[in-house]
Each structure stands twice: as C-alpha cells, then as structure tokens.
Design a protein around this motif. Structure first.
Motif, PDB file in Angstrom:
ATOM      1  N   ARG A  30       0.831  -1.215   0.000  1.00  0.00           N
ATOM      2  CA  ARG A  30       0.000   0.000   0.000  1.00  0.00           C
ATOM      3  C   ARG A  30       0.863   1.261   0.000  1.00  0.00           C
ATOM      4  O   ARG A  30       0.529   2.239  -0.670  1.00  0.00           O
ATOM      5  CB  ARG A  30      -0.935  -0.009   1.197  1.00  0.00           C
ATOM      6  CG  ARG A  30      -1.931  -1.150   1.148  1.00  0.00           C
ATOM      7  CD  ARG A  30      -3.351  -0.665   1.173  1.00  0.00           C
ATOM      8  NE  ARG A  30      -4.273  -1.758   0.977  1.00  0.00           N
ATOM      9  CZ  ARG A  30      -5.223  -2.096   1.825  1.00  0.00           C
ATOM     10  NH1 ARG A  30      -5.373  -1.422   2.942  1.00  0.00           N
ATOM     11  NH2 ARG A  30      -6.029  -3.092   1.550  1.00  0.00           N
ATOM     12  N   ILE A  31       1.954   1.239   0.743  1.00  0.00           N
ATOM     13  CA  ILE A  31       2.864   2.398   0.750  1.00  0.00           C
ATOM     14  C   ILE A  31       3.466   2.592  -0.637  1.00  0.00           C
ATOM     15  O   ILE A  31       3.524   3.710  -1.152  1.00  0.00           O
ATOM     16  CB  ILE A  31       3.959   2.226   1.828  1.00  0.00           C
ATOM     17  CG1 ILE A  31       3.345   2.327   3.217  1.00  0.00           C
ATOM     18  CG2 ILE A  31       5.069   3.257   1.640  1.00  0.00           C
ATOM     19  CD1 ILE A  31       4.291   1.948   4.339  1.00  0.00           C
ATOM     20  N   ARG A  32       3.922   1.501  -1.245  1.00  0.00           N
ATOM     21  CA  ARG A  32       4.507   1.579  -2.587  1.00  0.00           C
ATOM     22  C   ARG A  32       3.501   2.132  -3.594  1.00  0.00           C
ATOM     23  O   ARG A  32       3.813   3.008  -4.396  1.00  0.00           O
ATOM     24  CB  ARG A  32       5.035   0.209  -3.015  1.00  0.00           C
ATOM     25  CG  ARG A  32       5.812   0.233  -4.328  1.00  0.00           C
ATOM     26  CD  ARG A  32       6.333  -1.137  -4.748  1.00  0.00           C
ATOM     27  NE  ARG A  32       5.291  -2.147  -4.813  1.00  0.00           N
ATOM     28  CZ  ARG A  32       5.070  -3.102  -3.897  1.00  0.00           C
ATOM     29  NH1 ARG A  32       5.843  -3.195  -2.853  1.00  0.00           N
ATOM     30  NH2 ARG A  32       4.092  -3.984  -4.038  1.00  0.00           N
ATOM     31  N   GLU A  33       2.265   1.637  -3.548  1.00  0.00           N
ATOM     32  CA  GLU A  33       1.223   2.103  -4.470  1.00  0.00           C
ATOM     33  C   GLU A  33       0.937   3.591  -4.270  1.00  0.00           C
ATOM     34  O   GLU A  33       0.803   4.341  -5.245  1.00  0.00           O
ATOM     35  CB  GLU A  33      -0.063   1.292  -4.277  1.00  0.00           C
ATOM     36  CG  GLU A  33       0.049  -0.139  -4.735  1.00  0.00           C
ATOM     37  CD  GLU A  33      -1.109  -1.003  -4.248  1.00  0.00           C
ATOM     38  OE1 GLU A  33      -2.057  -0.459  -3.615  1.00  0.00           O
ATOM     39  OE2 GLU A  33      -1.067  -2.223  -4.492  1.00  0.00           O
ATOM     40  N   ALA A  34       0.831   4.024  -3.019  1.00  0.00           N
ATOM     41  CA  ALA A  34       0.576   5.439  -2.739  1.00  0.00           C
ATOM     42  C   ALA A  34       1.733   6.301  -3.224  1.00  0.00           C
ATOM     43  O   ALA A  34       1.526   7.389  -3.781  1.00  0.00           O
ATOM     44  CB  ALA A  34       0.348   5.647  -1.242  1.00  0.00           C
ATOM     45  N   SER A  35       2.939   5.819  -3.059  1.00  0.00           N
ATOM     46  CA  SER A  35       4.112   6.552  -3.532  1.00  0.00           C
ATOM     47  C   SER A  35       4.101   6.671  -5.051  1.00  0.00           C
ATOM     48  O   SER A  35       4.394   7.744  -5.598  1.00  0.00           O
ATOM     49  CB  SER A  35       5.383   5.850  -3.056  1.00  0.00           C
ATOM     50  OG  SER A  35       6.524   6.529  -3.486  1.00  0.00           O
ATOM     51  N   GLU A  36       3.749   5.571  -5.714  1.00  0.00           N
ATOM     52  CA  GLU A  36       3.694   5.593  -7.180  1.00  0.00           C
ATOM     53  C   GLU A  36       2.620   6.554  -7.690  1.00  0.00           C
ATOM     54  O   GLU A  36       2.769   7.151  -8.754  1.00  0.00           O
ATOM     55  CB  GLU A  36       3.441   4.175  -7.713  1.00  0.00           C
ATOM     56  CG  GLU A  36       4.640   3.267  -7.545  1.00  0.00           C
ATOM     57  CD  GLU A  36       4.325   1.806  -7.816  1.00  0.00           C
ATOM     58  OE1 GLU A  36       3.141   1.471  -8.106  1.00  0.00           O
ATOM     59  OE2 GLU A  36       5.257   0.984  -7.714  1.00  0.00           O
ATOM     60  N   ARG A  37       1.534   6.723  -6.919  1.00  0.00           N
ATOM     61  CA  ARG A  37       0.477   7.672  -7.292  1.00  0.00           C
ATOM     62  C   ARG A  37       0.853   9.108  -6.938  1.00  0.00           C
ATOM     63  O   ARG A  37       0.123  10.034  -7.255  1.00  0.00           O
ATOM     64  CB  ARG A  37      -0.835   7.310  -6.575  1.00  0.00           C
ATOM     65  CG  ARG A  37      -1.501   6.063  -7.096  1.00  0.00           C
ATOM     66  CD  ARG A  37      -2.907   5.904  -6.529  1.00  0.00           C
ATOM     67  NE  ARG A  37      -2.952   5.901  -5.070  1.00  0.00           N
ATOM     68  CZ  ARG A  37      -2.879   4.827  -4.294  1.00  0.00           C
ATOM     69  NH1 ARG A  37      -2.757   3.632  -4.843  1.00  0.00           N
ATOM     70  NH2 ARG A  37      -2.942   4.928  -2.980  1.00  0.00           N
TER      71      ARG A  37
END
Length: 127
Positions: free
Chosen positions: A11-18
C-alpha cells in the motif's frame, strides 16, 4: 516478512507511485527524532531522554541485551562442543528468563521471542 507487513509495504509503494507523498510539509528534511511524538507520554519521554543523555537505557532494554548476549554465548559454545544436552539445558533456562522478562515489562517494549533450541540442534546435525 509477514503477510500484514507485505500488505502495508504494498500500500505504501502504491501510494508513492500515485504521488501521494509529494509536497508534504518537511519533505526532504531530516526527521527530528529527539522531539516527543504527538501521542507520547511527556513524562516517559523526559525519563527516556534523561537516561539516553546519561548513556543508559531502560532496564528492559539492558536485560534484553544481556539475554541476547547469553544466548549467543550458549550457541557459540554448542557450535564448538556439540554437547546437545548442555545446550538444551542452558537454552531452557534462558527461555524461562525470556518468559519472565515478557511478563514484567510493558507490551510497548515489544515481546522477546523465545530462543530456538531444537531447530539449532537439527541444523547442526545436518550441516
């Protein structure tokens, strides 16, 4: 890494990518790790701060270090001697101390896991 950890990391990785972490206050600046957190008990923070500045640590941290040191010494002795009975007895004693340690100190300090015994013996037999 456990399944919960993987979920959180994902979830952290996805939020960072967004880009959800861009333009946050303090971005690019080091964290002030000396200041108390917003949910931290100021009295406990002050006590730990005084201990840290005196080169000391809370008793449960010192006890944890001692238990880890004794476990490392027991394992090293076992690796040299191969005496399974002696290793098993020493580790059972240490695991009793781990259990008492976990009962005495706050959960916020984190539980100390019992030291593996049989898996270490098995690994030595096969290794």
């Amino acid at each position: 890494m456990g399944s919960f950890d993987r979920l959180v990391e994902g979830r952290i990785r996805e939020a960072s990518e967004r880009g959800e972490f861009r333009d946050l206050a303090g971005e690019g600046k080091p964290l002030d790790l000396e200041a108390p957190g917003p949910y931290e008990d100021p009295t406990m923070w002050a006590a730990f701060h005084i201990l840290k500045n005196a080169g000391m640590a809370p008793v449960w941290i010192e006890e944890r270090k001692e238990l880890l040191k004794r476990a490392t010494e027991a394992r090293s002795l076992f690796e040299r001697s191969g005496d399974e009975d002696r290793f098993r007895a020493r580790m059972e004693d240490l695991n009793g101390l781990v259990d008492r340690h976990n009962q005495r100190y706050p959960l916020s300090a984190g539980l100390l896991e019992r030291f593996p015994v049989e898996s270490v013996i098995s690994a030595r037999r096969t290794g």
